[in-house]
Design an enzyme around this catalytic site. Structure first.
Site, mmCIF file in Angstrom:
data_model
loop_
_atom_site.group_PDB
_atom_site.id
_atom_site.type_symbol
_atom_site.label_atom_id
_atom_site.label_comp_id
_atom_site.label_asym_id
_atom_site.label_seq_id
_atom_site.Cartn_x
_atom_site.Cartn_y
_atom_site.Cartn_z
ATOM 1 N N TYR A 39 0.841 -1.215 0.000
ATOM 2 C CA TYR A 39 0.000 0.000 0.000
ATOM 3 C C TYR A 39 0.871 1.259 0.000
ATOM 4 O O TYR A 39 0.605 2.219 -0.731
ATOM 5 C CB TYR A 39 -0.917 -0.022 1.228
ATOM 6 C CG TYR A 39 -1.542 1.308 1.551
ATOM 7 C CD1 TYR A 39 -2.579 1.828 0.783
ATOM 8 C CD2 TYR A 39 -1.067 2.067 2.627
ATOM 9 C CE1 TYR A 39 -3.134 3.064 1.078
ATOM 10 C CE2 TYR A 39 -1.616 3.297 2.930
ATOM 11 C CZ TYR A 39 -2.646 3.795 2.152
ATOM 12 O OH TYR A 39 -3.179 5.023 2.439
ATOM 13 N N VAL A 93 1.414 12.457 5.004
ATOM 14 C CA VAL A 93 1.231 11.026 4.730
ATOM 15 C C VAL A 93 0.156 10.520 5.691
ATOM 16 O O VAL A 93 0.286 10.666 6.908
ATOM 17 C CB VAL A 93 2.551 10.244 4.914
ATOM 18 C CG1 VAL A 93 2.308 8.751 4.771
ATOM 19 C CG2 VAL A 93 3.597 10.690 3.890
ATOM 20 N N ALA A 94 -0.876 9.939 5.117
ATOM 21 C CA ALA A 94 -2.044 9.522 5.905
ATOM 22 C C ALA A 94 -1.726 8.296 6.757
ATOM 23 O O ALA A 94 -0.798 7.539 6.454
ATOM 24 C CB ALA A 94 -3.184 9.190 4.939
ATOM 25 N N SER A 121 -1.403 15.393 7.703
ATOM 26 C CA SER A 121 -2.483 15.074 6.758
ATOM 27 C C SER A 121 -3.865 15.226 7.403
ATOM 28 O O SER A 121 -4.037 14.947 8.588
ATOM 29 C CB SER A 121 -2.311 13.628 6.278
ATOM 30 O OG SER A 121 -3.453 13.192 5.585
ATOM 31 N N TYR A 144 -7.815 18.405 2.906
ATOM 32 C CA TYR A 144 -8.658 17.911 1.820
ATOM 33 C C TYR A 144 -10.019 18.572 1.976
ATOM 34 O O TYR A 144 -10.593 18.557 3.070
ATOM 35 C CB TYR A 144 -8.848 16.388 1.916
ATOM 36 C CG TYR A 144 -7.708 15.567 1.370
ATOM 37 C CD1 TYR A 144 -7.248 15.739 0.069
ATOM 38 C CD2 TYR A 144 -7.097 14.588 2.144
ATOM 39 C CE1 TYR A 144 -6.212 14.964 -0.447
ATOM 40 C CE2 TYR A 144 -6.056 13.808 1.640
ATOM 41 C CZ TYR A 144 -5.626 14.007 0.340
ATOM 42 O OH TYR A 144 -4.603 13.240 -0.164
ATOM 43 N N THR A 170 -4.438 20.002 -0.961
ATOM 44 C CA THR A 170 -4.084 19.011 -1.987
ATOM 45 C C THR A 170 -5.216 18.915 -2.994
ATOM 46 O O THR A 170 -6.365 18.658 -2.623
ATOM 47 C CB THR A 170 -3.830 17.638 -1.329
ATOM 48 O OG1 THR A 170 -2.785 17.787 -0.363
ATOM 49 C CG2 THR A 170 -3.431 16.594 -2.360
ATOM 50 N N LYS A 244 -0.936 21.970 -3.286
ATOM 51 C CA LYS A 244 -0.135 20.762 -3.565
ATOM 52 C C LYS A 244 -0.753 19.980 -4.718
ATOM 53 O O LYS A 244 -1.968 19.778 -4.745
ATOM 54 C CB LYS A 244 -0.101 19.893 -2.307
ATOM 55 C CG LYS A 244 0.635 18.565 -2.455
ATOM 56 C CD LYS A 244 0.836 17.924 -1.089
ATOM 57 C CE LYS A 244 1.597 16.614 -1.159
ATOM 58 N NZ LYS A 244 0.774 15.476 -1.516
ATOM 59 N N SER A 266 3.974 18.432 -7.566
ATOM 60 C CA SER A 266 3.809 17.069 -7.031
ATOM 61 C C SER A 266 2.833 16.296 -7.883
ATOM 62 O O SER A 266 1.888 16.871 -8.439
ATOM 63 C CB SER A 266 3.257 17.170 -5.594
ATOM 64 O OG SER A 266 2.861 15.900 -5.102
ATOM 65 N N HIS A 268 1.647 13.469 -6.271
ATOM 66 C CA HIS A 268 1.179 12.614 -5.179
ATOM 67 C C HIS A 268 2.014 11.329 -5.090
ATOM 68 O O HIS A 268 1.520 10.254 -4.775
ATOM 69 C CB HIS A 268 -0.301 12.270 -5.376
ATOM 70 C CG HIS A 268 -1.093 12.235 -4.096
ATOM 71 N ND1 HIS A 268 -1.804 13.299 -3.620
ATOM 72 C CD2 HIS A 268 -1.270 11.255 -3.172
ATOM 73 C CE1 HIS A 268 -2.403 12.974 -2.476
ATOM 74 N NE2 HIS A 268 -2.072 11.728 -2.181
ATOM 75 N N GLY A 300 8.189 13.931 -4.548
ATOM 76 C CA GLY A 300 8.080 12.838 -5.518
ATOM 77 C C GLY A 300 9.451 12.323 -5.898
ATOM 78 O O GLY A 300 10.153 12.970 -6.669
ATOM 79 N N ARG A 323 7.369 8.710 1.151
ATOM 80 C CA ARG A 323 7.600 7.305 1.515
ATOM 81 C C ARG A 323 8.783 7.123 2.459
ATOM 82 O O ARG A 323 8.709 6.327 3.398
ATOM 83 C CB ARG A 323 7.802 6.459 0.246
ATOM 84 C CG ARG A 323 6.514 6.278 -0.549
ATOM 85 C CD ARG A 323 6.750 5.420 -1.772
ATOM 86 N NE ARG A 323 5.540 5.264 -2.581
ATOM 87 C CZ ARG A 323 5.088 6.168 -3.443
ATOM 88 N NH1 ARG A 323 5.733 7.300 -3.610
ATOM 89 N NH2 ARG A 323 3.995 5.923 -4.141
#
Ligand SMILES: Cc1cc2nc3c(=O)[nH]c(=O)nc-3n(C[C@H](O)[C@H](O)[C@H](O)COP(=O)(O)O)c2cc1C
Length: 371
Positions: A39, A93-94, A121, A144, A170, A244, A266, A268, A300, A323
């Site tokens: 994921y 990052v969620a 986030s 969001y 975002t 973003k 970005s 994403h 990214g 990440r």
């Protein structure tokens, strides 16, 4: 912590094998169960954009300058009127408890310890108030748009009240679903990991589609924000609004005109539109369009200090890591994220020193050549 953890956690420590920032990526799979790892790593569709993000950095080499006096070198910058000791930020990052029980709290305290700005986030597993308490003075809230303006506005008011200094809106993911890689690996979000920030808000009723209507256009996209929503948001906050997910010069110019305080170039992390260009590839033309003084950030594919150098050379003022942050969090919690930021900064400083750049301002496009 989710129920899918591969083994009980031992106390956080930095493994001896971690010698560079990217080692966190190499080791992360040992600390994250396979579906959750898929994921986090996965990109949308064929993962063309995910691959492009990484490949873009290999297309440039650095042309070092000799005999420069670097004895007063530094990595400081001023962004949105605030001084930052280095240009490395934690991307939003969620659901960070997926990889560590302390989740966003650990990332926030690591950012505070390393003088890095953290972007929390909307979909954090701890509330934005709890994250704000752990974070240092540099914290931005990623917003969001919610189905109801009242919910969006409440999030904004909560972010303002708890000391966030900017809103990161975002705009590139009106449709979100786990990647094919995550679905093939059998990933499902553990039921105890939920977007707590949104708990109190009303859920929209199910959209009834008329015959011939599309699940995408009349369904999912019926709630996606438009330019009007952005104008409404800007009129309702005193915080600087950072956008973003920008990849086009015309959007960048329109956003600047609309009052965006900064832009994050970005895609994403290759998790939204498959086939979009690498963020790094989109950056130079956006920098040309918005001019030298407008704040531009990039995320990214950042995996090293050398990558950061190349992003700065092509027009970014600062970068965000997505990440890698999750990898370091999984491997060693707050200690890991703090060590990651320090390592990235050291790698950047080494790169600057060896290429004869005493300040970030000295890192221009002339420092690069095609590989
Ligand atoms: C697991 C995961 C969750 C993410 N969640 C969010 C999010 O909630 N909001 C957001 O704006 N971006 C989110 N992103 C995108 C990141 O902010 C960032 O754009 C991307 O990770 C940068 O690429 P990188 O992973 O190569 O560093 C997420 C990325 C990952 C990998």
């Amino acid at each position: 912590m989710n129920g899918q953890s591969p083994s009980p956690r031992t106390p956080d420590r930095i493994p001896a094998e971690i010698l560079c920032a990217q080692d966190y990526e190499r080791l992360a799979h040992r600390f994250i169960d396979a579906p959750a790892h898929a994921y986090i790593e996965g990109g949308s569709g064929t993962e063309a954009t995910l691959r492009a993000n990484l490949a873009a950095f290999t297309r440039h080499c650095i042309r070092p300058r000799l005999l420069r006096d670097l004895s007063s070198g530094h990595t400081r910058l001023t962004m949105l009127g605030r001084e930052h000791p280095h240009p490395i930020m934690l991307a939003p990052v969620a659901f960070q408890t997926l990889v560590h029980p302390q989740g966003e709290l650990a990332s926030a305290s690591a950012a505070a310890a390393m003088d890095a700005c953290m972007v929390c986030s909307t979909l954090s597993a701890y509330s934005l108030e709890e994250v704000a308490e752990q974070a240092g003075s540099e914290k931005w809230f990623q917003l969001y748009f919610q189905p109801f303006r009242s919910s969006t506005l409440d999030l904004v008011r909560r972010a303002e009240a708890t000391g966030y200094t900017a809103l990161v809106v975002t705009l590139d993911t009106s449709i979100q679903s786990p990647s094919l890689r995550a679905r093939r690996a059998g990933f499902a979000m553990p039921p105890d990991i939920v977007p707590v920030n949104l708990n109190a808000y009303p859920k929209p009723g199910q959209v009834r589609l008329a015959r011939g209507h599309s699940v995408i256009f009349q369904g999912m996209m019926s709630e996606a924000p438009t330019w009007d929503d952005l104008a409404w948001l800007m009129a309702h906050t005193t915080l600087p609004v950072v956008i973003k997910g920008v990849l086009r010069t015309d959007d960048a110019l329109e956003l600047r005109r609309a009052g965006a305080a900064a832009i994050i170039v970005s895609n994403h992390g290759g998790r939204s539109l498959d086939g979009a260009p690498a963020s790094l590839a989109a950056l130079p033309s956006i920098r040309d369009a918005v001019g030298d003084s407008y704040p531009l950030l990039l995320d990214g594919g950042i995996r090293s200090g050398t990558d950061i150098f190349k992003a700065l050379a092509l027009g970014a003022d600062a970068v965000l890591v997505g990440r890698l942050q999750m990898h370091a969090l999984a491997v060693a919690g707050a200690l890991g994220v703090a060590h990651l930021i320090r390592t990235l900064r050291e790698e950047l400083e080494i790169c600057m020193a060896l290429s004869g750049c005493a300040t970030l301002a000295a890192i221009g496009p002339d420092m690069l050549q095609p590989a």
